[in-house]
Design a protein around this motif. Structure first.
Motif, PDB file in Angstrom:
ATOM      1  N   ASN A 162      -2.945  -5.522  -4.274  1.00 21.50           N
ATOM      2  CA  ASN A 162      -1.811  -5.446  -5.193  1.00 21.50           C
ATOM      3  C   ASN A 162      -2.301  -5.203  -6.625  1.00 21.50           C
ATOM      4  O   ASN A 162      -3.411  -5.596  -6.990  1.00 21.50           O
ATOM      5  CB  ASN A 162      -1.017  -6.753  -5.122  1.00 21.50           C
ATOM      6  N   THR A 164      -1.876  -6.510  -9.807  1.00 17.83           N
ATOM      7  CA  THR A 164      -1.387  -7.648 -10.568  1.00 17.83           C
ATOM      8  C   THR A 164      -2.508  -8.161 -11.469  1.00 17.83           C
ATOM      9  O   THR A 164      -3.675  -7.791 -11.297  1.00 17.83           O
ATOM     10  CB  THR A 164      -0.955  -8.799  -9.630  1.00 17.83           C
ATOM     11  N   LYS A 194       1.401  -1.742  -5.553  1.00 15.68           N
ATOM     12  CA  LYS A 194       2.307  -2.840  -5.236  1.00 15.68           C
ATOM     13  C   LYS A 194       2.976  -2.551  -3.893  1.00 15.68           C
ATOM     14  O   LYS A 194       3.208  -1.384  -3.539  1.00 15.68           O
ATOM     15  CB  LYS A 194       3.366  -2.980  -6.328  1.00 15.68           C
ATOM     16  N   CYS A 230       1.051 -12.535  -1.708  1.00  9.67           N
ATOM     17  CA  CYS A 230       0.625 -11.131  -1.662  1.00  9.67           C
ATOM     18  C   CYS A 230       0.128 -10.644  -3.019  1.00  9.67           C
ATOM     19  O   CYS A 230       0.065  -9.431  -3.261  1.00  9.67           O
ATOM     20  CB  CYS A 230       1.790 -10.250  -1.208  1.00  9.67           C
TER      21      CYS A 230
END
Length: 241
Positions: A162, A164, A194, A230
């Protein structure tokens, strides 16, 4: 048009000799493998109504592993009875995979190609895109080409990282610079995706999301486990209508 990023291919080709060294540069993938294999088996067993008690639980299932590297996922699946084909854009990766599968006495078909080249004409029950989508060019073409190789009602697995703040700290700073689990430069945070971004592109290909799970490393037992988190590693399952 191509999905091959030559810089990425060269990066992994330089490390190809270490694919099967459990304590080498690919040590994280060796640790990652048990949970990935179990997840694939469980989802296939449920979806295709397989007999879990069989010695070869994946017997009769045709699997294509895209970006197979040295064959770390192909070999365990072949041992479980699956008819496995592995493809990779790195010639050196494929040669390493062929040599190791021969030593392991496994009948796996390996090809030095990428999905958009149309060298493969058969279709598969299962397509694996594990830790590869963050390394390709033209993601739309890659996913479309992979989808074209999937049978109706087949399953596609996509595992990646992901995009992030947490993934930057853990997957880049932590894994590459501090813990040195991976060579510096293995990943580009900007190329992380994402889940919503993948799902949007996949939905346009007549595939439907069936499941999304996080994969989290437990520092206390040194193992990976499924998780609802996640924020870093995750795996998605899609079904072709």
């Amino acid at each position: 048009m191509t999905t091959i990023n030559q810089e990425e291919i060269q990066k992994f080709s330089k490390l190809a000799d270490q694919w099967w060294d459990a304590n080498g540069k690919f040590k994280p993938l060796h640790a990652f493998n048990p949970i990935r294999i179990k997840y694939i088996i469980d989802k296939c067993a449920f979806h295709f109504d397989l007999n879990k008690d069989q010695k070869n639980p994946l017997h009769g299932i045709k699997i294509l592993d895209i970006g197979c590297g040295g064959g770390l996922v192909c070999e365990p699946l072949a041992r479980l009875g699956a008819d496995v084909t592995g493809i990779d854009a790195s010639y050196k990766n494929i040669e390493i995979a062929k040599i190791h599968s021969k030593k392991s006495d496994l009948n796996i078909k390996y090809l030095n190609t990428s999905p958009e080249k149309k060298i493969i004409t058969e279709k598969f029950d299962v397509i694996l895109n594990l830790e590869v989508v963050e390394h390709v060019e033209n993601l739309e073409l890659f996913l479309k080409s992979a989808s074209d190789l999937l049978k109706s009602n087949g399953l596609m697995f996509i595992a990646t990282i992901n995009r992030t703040f947490e993934s930057y700290i853990k997957a880049i700073v932590g894994a590459e610079y501090i813990l040195r689990w991976l060579p510096i430069g293995t990943h580009d945070w900007q190329k992380f995706l994402k889940p919503s971004e993948i799902e949007k592109k996949i939905n346009e290909l007549n595939l439907v999301k069936r499941e999304l799970n996080g994969l989290k490393f437990n520092i206390f037992n040194n193992k990976w486990n499924l998780s609802k988190d996640c924020s870093v590693n995750y795996i998605m399952v899609f079904q072709k209508n």
